[in-house]
Design a protein around this motif. Structure first.
Motif, PDB file in Angstrom:
ATOM      1  N   ARG A 117       0.827  -1.212   0.000  1.00 26.95           N
ATOM      2  CA  ARG A 117       0.000   0.000   0.000  1.00 26.95           C
ATOM      3  C   ARG A 117       0.865   1.268   0.000  1.00 26.95           C
ATOM      4  N   LEU A 118       2.096   1.109   0.499  1.00 23.81           N
ATOM      5  CA  LEU A 118       3.000   2.269   0.537  1.00 23.81           C
ATOM      6  C   LEU A 118       3.629   2.557  -0.833  1.00 23.81           C
ATOM      7  N   VAL A 119       3.708   1.518  -1.647  1.00 23.18           N
ATOM      8  CA  VAL A 119       4.388   1.661  -2.943  1.00 23.18           C
ATOM      9  C   VAL A 119       3.506   2.464  -3.893  1.00 23.18           C
ATOM     10  N   PRO A 120       4.094   3.413  -4.642  1.00 20.79           N
ATOM     11  CA  PRO A 120       3.287   4.152  -5.614  1.00 20.79           C
ATOM     12  C   PRO A 120       2.581   3.203  -6.583  1.00 20.79           C
ATOM     13  N   ARG A 121       1.353   3.545  -6.925  1.00 19.42           N
ATOM     14  CA  ARG A 121       0.497   2.653  -7.715  1.00 19.42           C
ATOM     15  C   ARG A 121       1.179   2.164  -9.002  1.00 19.42           C
ATOM     16  N   SER A 122       1.914   3.077  -9.652  1.00 17.22           N
ATOM     17  CA  SER A 122       2.524   2.717 -10.939  1.00 17.22           C
ATOM     18  C   SER A 122       3.572   1.609 -10.808  1.00 17.22           C
ATOM     19  N   GLN A 123       4.145   1.470  -9.617  1.00 16.02           N
ATOM     20  CA  GLN A 123       5.212   0.478  -9.446  1.00 16.02           C
ATOM     21  C   GLN A 123       4.774  -0.712  -8.601  1.00 16.02           C
ATOM     22  N   ARG A 124       3.516  -0.651  -8.152  1.00 13.25           N
ATOM     23  CA  ARG A 124       3.068  -1.646  -7.165  1.00 13.25           C
ATOM     24  C   ARG A 124       3.088  -3.077  -7.684  1.00 13.25           C
ATOM     25  N   ASN A 125       2.619  -3.289  -8.915  1.00 15.86           N
ATOM     26  CA  ASN A 125       2.539  -4.655  -9.442  1.00 15.86           C
ATOM     27  C   ASN A 125       3.919  -5.288  -9.551  1.00 15.86           C
ATOM     28  N   GLU A 126       4.846  -4.526 -10.111  1.00 17.85           N
ATOM     29  CA  GLU A 126       6.194  -5.074 -10.276  1.00 17.85           C
ATOM     30  C   GLU A 126       6.848  -5.316  -8.917  1.00 17.85           C
ATOM     31  N   TRP A 127       6.614  -4.367  -7.999  1.00 17.23           N
ATOM     32  CA  TRP A 127       7.188  -4.511  -6.653  1.00 17.23           C
ATOM     33  C   TRP A 127       6.662  -5.784  -5.996  1.00 17.23           C
ATOM     34  N   ARG A 128       5.348  -5.995  -6.084  1.00 15.63           N
ATOM     35  CA  ARG A 128       4.729  -7.174  -5.463  1.00 15.63           C
ATOM     36  C   ARG A 128       5.241  -8.462  -6.118  1.00 15.63           C
ATOM     37  N   ARG A 129       5.401  -8.376  -7.440  1.00 16.61           N
ATOM     38  CA  ARG A 129       5.880  -9.546  -8.185  1.00 16.61           C
ATOM     39  C   ARG A 129       7.297  -9.927  -7.723  1.00 16.61           C
ATOM     40  N   GLU A 130       8.138  -8.917  -7.565  1.00 22.59           N
ATOM     41  CA  GLU A 130       9.517  -9.197  -7.155  1.00 22.59           C
ATOM     42  C   GLU A 130       9.564  -9.770  -5.740  1.00 22.59           C
ATOM     43  N   TRP A 131       8.818  -9.150  -4.815  1.00 19.94           N
ATOM     44  CA  TRP A 131       8.856  -9.616  -3.433  1.00 19.94           C
ATOM     45  C   TRP A 131       8.247 -11.008  -3.291  1.00 19.94           C
ATOM     46  N   THR A 132       7.167 -11.269  -4.037  1.00 22.97           N
ATOM     47  CA  THR A 132       6.539 -12.598  -3.961  1.00 22.97           C
ATOM     48  C   THR A 132       7.514 -13.652  -4.474  1.00 22.97           C
ATOM     49  N   SER A 133       8.173 -13.313  -5.574  1.00 22.47           N
ATOM     50  CA  SER A 133       9.133 -14.252  -6.146  1.00 22.47           C
ATOM     51  C   SER A 133      10.301 -14.509  -5.185  1.00 22.47           C
ATOM     52  N   GLU A 134      10.863 -13.406  -4.655  1.00 23.07           N
ATOM     53  CA  GLU A 134      12.007 -13.549  -3.745  1.00 23.07           C
ATOM     54  C   GLU A 134      11.606 -14.322  -2.490  1.00 23.07           C
ATOM     55  N   LEU A 135      10.397 -14.078  -2.017  1.00 21.76           N
ATOM     56  CA  LEU A 135       9.928 -14.776  -0.814  1.00 21.76           C
ATOM     57  C   LEU A 135       9.781 -16.280  -1.066  1.00 21.76           C
ATOM     58  N   TRP A 136       9.333 -16.598  -2.250  1.00 24.81           N
ATOM     59  CA  TRP A 136       9.185 -18.024  -2.622  1.00 24.81           C
ATOM     60  C   TRP A 136      10.540 -18.725  -2.499  1.00 24.81           C
ATOM     61  N   TYR A 137      11.572 -18.073  -3.029  1.00 20.37           N
ATOM     62  CA  TYR A 137      12.917 -18.668  -2.968  1.00 20.37           C
ATOM     63  C   TYR A 137      13.436 -18.678  -1.537  1.00 20.37           C
ATOM     64  N   PHE A 138      13.115 -17.623  -0.791  1.00 19.74           N
ATOM     65  CA  PHE A 138      13.605 -17.547   0.592  1.00 19.74           C
ATOM     66  C   PHE A 138      12.980 -18.652   1.435  1.00 19.74           C
ATOM     67  N   GLU A 139      11.686 -18.847   1.265  1.00 24.38           N
ATOM     68  CA  GLU A 139      10.998 -19.907   2.024  1.00 24.38           C
ATOM     69  C   GLU A 139      11.575 -21.275   1.667  1.00 24.38           C
ATOM     70  N   ASP A 140      12.004 -21.378   0.404  1.00 24.49           N
ATOM     71  CA  ASP A 140      12.564 -22.635  -0.069  1.00 24.49           C
ATOM     72  C   ASP A 140      13.940 -22.910   0.547  1.00 24.49           C
ATOM     73  N   SER A 141      14.647 -21.817   0.903  1.00 32.92           N
ATOM     74  CA  SER A 141      16.026 -21.987   1.365  1.00 32.92           C
ATOM     75  C   SER A 141      16.169 -21.917   2.879  1.00 32.92           C
ATOM     76  N   THR A 142      15.109 -21.598   3.595  1.00 28.14           N
ATOM     77  CA  THR A 142      15.217 -21.507   5.053  1.00 28.14           C
ATOM     78  C   THR A 142      14.025 -22.177   5.738  1.00 28.14           C
ATOM     79  N   ASP A 143      14.236 -22.602   6.968  1.00 29.93           N
ATOM     80  CA  ASP A 143      13.169 -23.295   7.688  1.00 29.93           C
ATOM     81  C   ASP A 143      12.483 -22.398   8.711  1.00 29.93           C
ATOM     82  N   GLY A 144      13.236 -21.467   9.253  1.00 29.62           N
ATOM     83  CA  GLY A 144      12.729 -20.675  10.382  1.00 29.62           C
ATOM     84  C   GLY A 144      11.626 -19.699   9.998  1.00 29.62           C
ATOM     85  N   PRO A 145      10.460 -19.803  10.630  1.00 29.09           N
ATOM     86  CA  PRO A 145       9.399 -18.837  10.333  1.00 29.09           C
ATOM     87  C   PRO A 145       9.781 -17.415  10.752  1.00 29.09           C
TER      88      PRO A 145
END
Lengths: 85, 264
Positions: B14-42
């Motif tokens: 919600r903080l990200v400017p609207r024009s960049q929000r989709n790409e920002w969300r896409r990058e963070w979702t992708s990075e989080l997917w890999y991070f969850e894959d590489s670590t166990d600790g919640p």
């Protein structure tokens, strides 16, 4: 340090975090800033390639010519920089 | 992605400017997917996600008007002059300067609000502008400060009168004016402290240095740099007897090769 990490082959956010030990809240804003200053350029991995490996596409960062010049200048000034990453 | 992470990313997005929000969300979702894959600790995953707030805040801060129009002193002055002129002409067009707004009583009330805002100001920011060595163009800093201080009151005065008339909330105008003065003067001082004394450009690349445990023998805080390579600004997180609120470190020309010639 982040520029050095990218030059060493850590070309996406998570890899830079793991290589440098910096937190995500530092690395991603720094990448945005470097991109704004034309030091790095980002590009998305092709969806087809990611689909083939059953994973989401990654955003890759690459040093620009300015970035390489900055890194060379920084390495000249701080010779131990290359050993940090 | 677990529900906590989803909530954190949704809030940060919600903080990200609207024009960049989709790409920002896409990058963070992708990075989080890999991070969850590489670590166990919640906990590690949550900590990773919390970084998204800093990233989103950075994007919000640096995509807004400030970076384009407030970075250089000339642009900043031009913007303030434009706002002062625009609010004045809107006031003329909306006839807000007619009676009863020209009475002596009304004007005295406005002066009182201005004085009250100035009295409140030390409670919201410090008047200390930092320690700077005497530079050849040191007077430009003070001239720029006084330009800002003189342009801000008309903007707030006419701006709040215009808004009160347009929104038909005339009874709230004095309150809005008081808050407006306090925030505007606060901005003037903060903006002044974040500028290079040599070129008056806004300083960039804030980096946190040290840790709170360094306070006794060293300092900790934030370091900002002039994009033209004139120097570094050390801003202490805690003011101690040996470190003032902020201190300017002039960089000699040997550092210039680290800065691009066309940096703005």
């Amino acid at each position: 340090m982040i520029i050095q990490a990218i030059a060493s082959g850590h070309v996406y956010g998570l890899s830079i975090i793991q290589a440098t030990g910096l937190p995500s809240g530092t690395v991603y804003p720094a990448l945005r800033r470097l991109e704004r200053d034309d030091i790095v350029r980002s590009s998305w991995e092709e969806q087809r390639t990611a689909d083939l490996n059953e994973r989401p596409p990654r955003k890759y960062y690459k040093l620009t010519r300015t970035g390489k010049a900055r890194l060379a200048a920084a390495q000249k000034r701080y010779p131990l920089l290359a050993g940090l990453v | 992605m677990n529900s906590i992470c989803r909530i954190i990313l949704a809030l940060a997005a919600r903080l990200v400017p609207r024009s960049q929000r989709n790409e920002w969300r896409r990058e963070w979702t992708s990075e989080l997917w890999y991070f969850e894959d590489s670590t166990d600790g919640p906990l590690a995953i949550t900590r990773f996600c919390l970084g998204s707030f800093k990233d989103a805040a950075w994007l919000r801060r640096n995509t807004c008007l400030e970076m384009v129009w407030l970075r250089s002193a000339t642009h900043c002055t031009a913007l303030l002059m434009f706002l002062a002129t625009a609010t004045f002409f809107i006031a003329l067009a909306e006839r807000v300067l007619d009676q009863p707004y020209t009475t002596r009583q009304f004007m005295l009330a406005q002066v009182f609000i201005l004085c009250a805002a100035l009295l409140i100001l030390p409670a919201v920011t410090t008047f200390d502008l930092g320690e700077y060595p005497r530079a050849p163009h040191w007077s430009r800093r003070w001239i720029f400060l006084w330009i800002k201080f003189s342009l801000v009151p008309p903007i707030v005065f006419f701006g709040t009168l215009d808004l009160a008339r347009i929104l038909t909330l005339t009874h709230l105008q004095p309150h809005a004016m008081f808050i407006g003065y306090v925030l505007a003067f606060r901005w003037v001082l903060i903006d002044q402290r974040r500028r290079c004394p040599a070129c008056l450009q806004l300083l960039t690349n804030p980096v946190r240095i040290g840790e709170p445990s360094h306070t006794l023998l060293d300092w900790y805080g934030t370091e900002l740099i002039c994009s033209k390579g004139h120097g570094l600004l050390h801003v202490s997180a805690v003011t101690t007897s040996c470190s003032s609120a902020q201190r300017w470190l002039h960089l000699d020309p040997s550092w210039r090769n680290l800065f691009s010639k066309n940096s703005s």
